[in-house]
Design a protein around this motif. Structure first.
Motif, PDB file in Angstrom:
ATOM      1  N   THR A 188      20.406  13.627  90.171  1.00 50.94           N
ATOM      2  CA  THR A 188      21.452  13.285  90.085  1.00 50.94           C
ATOM      3  C   THR A 188      21.549  11.515  90.786  1.00 50.94           C
ATOM      4  O   THR A 188      20.529  11.496  90.871  1.00 50.94           O
ATOM      5  CB  THR A 188      23.181  13.769  90.372  1.00 50.94           C
ATOM      6  OG1 THR A 188      22.636  13.584  91.917  1.00 50.94           O
ATOM      7  CG2 THR A 188      23.002  14.819  90.242  1.00 50.94           C
ATOM      8  N   GLU A 225      17.932  15.249  84.242  1.00 49.93           N
ATOM      9  CA  GLU A 225      19.132  14.719  85.301  1.00 49.93           C
ATOM     10  C   GLU A 225      19.668  16.373  85.364  1.00 49.93           C
ATOM     11  O   GLU A 225      19.693  17.154  84.708  1.00 49.93           O
ATOM     12  CB  GLU A 225      20.033  14.115  84.413  1.00 49.93           C
ATOM     13  CG  GLU A 225      21.128  13.798  84.642  1.00 49.93           C
ATOM     14  CD  GLU A 225      21.753  12.392  84.302  1.00 49.93           C
ATOM     15  OE1 GLU A 225      22.986  11.777  85.289  1.00 49.93           O
ATOM     16  OE2 GLU A 225      21.794  12.053  83.491  1.00 49.93           O
ATOM     17  N   ASN A 226      19.684  16.222  85.916  1.00 45.29           N
ATOM     18  CA  ASN A 226      21.051  17.738  86.499  1.00 45.29           C
ATOM     19  C   ASN A 226      22.117  17.523  86.549  1.00 45.29           C
ATOM     20  O   ASN A 226      23.272  17.670  86.470  1.00 45.29           O
ATOM     21  CB  ASN A 226      21.059  17.818  88.588  1.00 45.29           C
ATOM     22  CG  ASN A 226      21.017  19.470  88.593  1.00 45.29           C
ATOM     23  OD1 ASN A 226      21.738  20.575  87.965  1.00 45.29           O
ATOM     24  ND2 ASN A 226      21.263  19.622  90.120  1.00 45.29           N
ATOM     25  N   ASP A 227      22.332  18.223  84.577  1.00 47.95           N
ATOM     26  CA  ASP A 227      23.268  17.367  84.096  1.00 47.95           C
ATOM     27  C   ASP A 227      24.135  18.711  84.414  1.00 47.95           C
ATOM     28  O   ASP A 227      25.207  18.833  84.244  1.00 47.95           O
ATOM     29  CB  ASP A 227      22.704  18.533  82.424  1.00 47.95           C
ATOM     30  CG  ASP A 227      21.683  17.374  81.257  1.00 47.95           C
ATOM     31  OD1 ASP A 227      22.252  15.847  81.797  1.00 47.95           O
ATOM     32  OD2 ASP A 227      21.124  18.162  81.096  1.00 47.95           O
ATOM     33  N   SER A 241      26.225  17.051  87.102  1.00 50.21           N
ATOM     34  CA  SER A 241      26.335  15.375  86.944  1.00 50.21           C
ATOM     35  C   SER A 241      28.107  15.115  86.111  1.00 50.21           C
ATOM     36  O   SER A 241      28.027  16.247  84.903  1.00 50.21           O
ATOM     37  CB  SER A 241      25.596  14.786  86.615  1.00 50.21           C
ATOM     38  OG  SER A 241      24.219  14.777  86.760  1.00 50.21           O
ATOM     39  N   ARG A 262      25.975   9.635  86.442  1.00 52.89           N
ATOM     40  CA  ARG A 262      25.117   9.907  85.812  1.00 52.89           C
ATOM     41  C   ARG A 262      24.261   8.818  85.120  1.00 52.89           C
ATOM     42  O   ARG A 262      24.650   7.999  85.480  1.00 52.89           O
ATOM     43  CB  ARG A 262      25.648  10.407  84.524  1.00 52.89           C
ATOM     44  CG  ARG A 262      26.620  11.931  84.516  1.00 52.89           C
ATOM     45  CD  ARG A 262      26.976  11.796  82.444  1.00 52.89           C
ATOM     46  NE  ARG A 262      25.883  11.767  82.044  1.00 52.89           N
ATOM     47  CZ  ARG A 262      25.374  13.582  81.474  1.00 52.89           C
ATOM     48  NH1 ARG A 262      25.225  14.110  82.341  1.00 52.89           N
ATOM     49  NH2 ARG A 262      23.997  13.109  80.468  1.00 52.89           N
TER      50      ARG A 262
END
Length: 384
Positions: A118, A149-151, A154, A159
């Motif tokens: 993140t 990305e650690n969606d 986030s 973001r």
């Protein structure tokens, strides 16, 4: 602009010298109507393994988790979903994505590692350095890191914006020589090829300036111009750190082998002549400023022309709320940001001491941690 022959020389020289490379692949390349495109992933694993076998250190920044999650849950790709649902789909799809990569790279005898980040992982200096140390250790073990990305966790304020910027941040984090952005476009053109018969492909860009940014409108992509603007912004950021960038077609077979063998394809961006130091790159590119300091003309000259620290006497006004150590913009009398830096005093304290001489700080606050509001080592000039 530079000539075709000059561009070819610069491109090939930089490809030959590149030892540390970040490759970013977006969802437009990795997916098709059936979910993850196995054919593309197989070729990607083949090409990246080839780069590793030539002694290069390689990182893959990969999208595709949400698309893989959609496929597993049999969700129509065009069906609108909320942020909460996208995060859930990313949680489901991330394991599918990594399993697909694991199997593809295993066929080439390669070991991979998953890293989910993140923005806060890079905004905190100690965590930023921990990520760097982990990546350098994986390089030493000849493991190929795959970053996304650690969606799942986030939110808007955490973001990166997109994986183009994440890839650029990683380039500057590890001081990569090259950023390769594989997408669904051929590259930049001098005009709109569908309307202008004189439009020609732009193979080499010496500098990302206003003219280049305007050419984004000439790109036809399923991503739209917003997606291409992000890639240009990423290339500009990488250039400031001394790296080169490439934007080109990711679905073409053996694209990386062809690039490194000298084939003239896609658009290549040359590095800046002046390279920003590592810590200042972190300040300028990763941190999100929390406020603004309006400076008088003397303070502006001290920062821009003399490379001095910022003293409280040069501050005219303070906007926003911020704490000690956070990033804050410095603006001129017109409100144009001229620099960004780490602040030594919080917004409340800064308002109390602005316009005053440094010798009065202790008298006003009851203490004096520093004579400077910002030290020159923590200031990055943005515009002269």
């Amino acid at each position: 602009m530079i000539s075709r022959d000059e561009g070819l020389y610069y491109r090939q020289t930089l490809f030959d010298k590149a030892r540390r490379i970040v490759v970013k692949v977006g969802s437009a390349v990795l997916t098709n109507e059936n979910g993850l495109d196995q054919h593309v992933i197989e070729h990607l694993a083949h090409d990246l393994s080839f780069l590793q076998d030539t002694g290069r250190e390689v990182i893959l920044v990969s999208s595709g988790a949400v698309a893989a999650g959609r496929r597993k849950m049999a969700t129509e790709s065009r069906t609108p979903v909320s942020m909460r649902e996208k995060q859930a789909l990313a949680a489901i799809g991330q394991s599918c994505l990594m399993q697909t990569y694991e199997e593809a790279f295993a066929r080439h005898g390669k070991t991979i590692a998953q890293i989910l980040l993140t923005h806060s992982d890079l905004a905190k200096r100690d965590r930023y350095l921990n990520v760097r140390n982990t990546l350098l250790t994986l390089f030493r073990w000849h493991v190929l890191p795959i970053i996304n990305e650690n969606d799942t966790v986030s939110v808007k304020e955490l973001r990166f914006g997109d994986n183009d910027m994440l890839g650029a941040y990683i380039c500057n984090l590890i001081e990569a020589d090259m950023f390769i952005c594989l997408t669904d476009v051929i590259g930049l053109y001098t005009g709109d090829p569908s309307r202008d018969p004189q439009a020609r492909p732009l193979y080499t860009v010496p500098e990302v300036n206003e003219e280049i940014e305007q050419m984004v409108g000439n790109v036809t992509s399923s991503l739209g111009t917003g997606g291409m603007r992000s890639k240009i912004k990423a290339a500009k950021l990488v250039a400031s750190g001394g790296g080169s960038s490439f934007i080109g077609p990711g679905k073409q077979n053996d694209i990386l082998r062809r690039l490194f063998s000298g084939e003239l394809i896609g658009t290549f961006f040359l590095p800046d002549k002046e390279r920003i130091k590592s810590r200042k790159r972190w300040i300028a590119s990763v941190l999100k400023p929390h406020g603004r300091l309006l400076l008088d003309d003397g303070a502006c000259r001290a920062l821009l022309d003399k490379g001095k620290s910022l003293l409280p006497s040069g501050i005219v006004s303070v906007e926003g709320e911020f704490g000690v150590g956070e990033a804050v913009y410095c603006t001129d009398s017109r409100g144009t940001p001229i620099a960004v830096g780490l602040i030594n005093y919080g917004s409340i304290e800064t308002r109390k001491i602005m316009g005053r001489h440094s010798r009065h700080i202790e008298e006003i606050l009851g203490y004096r941690d520093s004579e400077e509001v910002m030290h020159r080592d923590n200031i990055v000039v943005l515009h002269r």
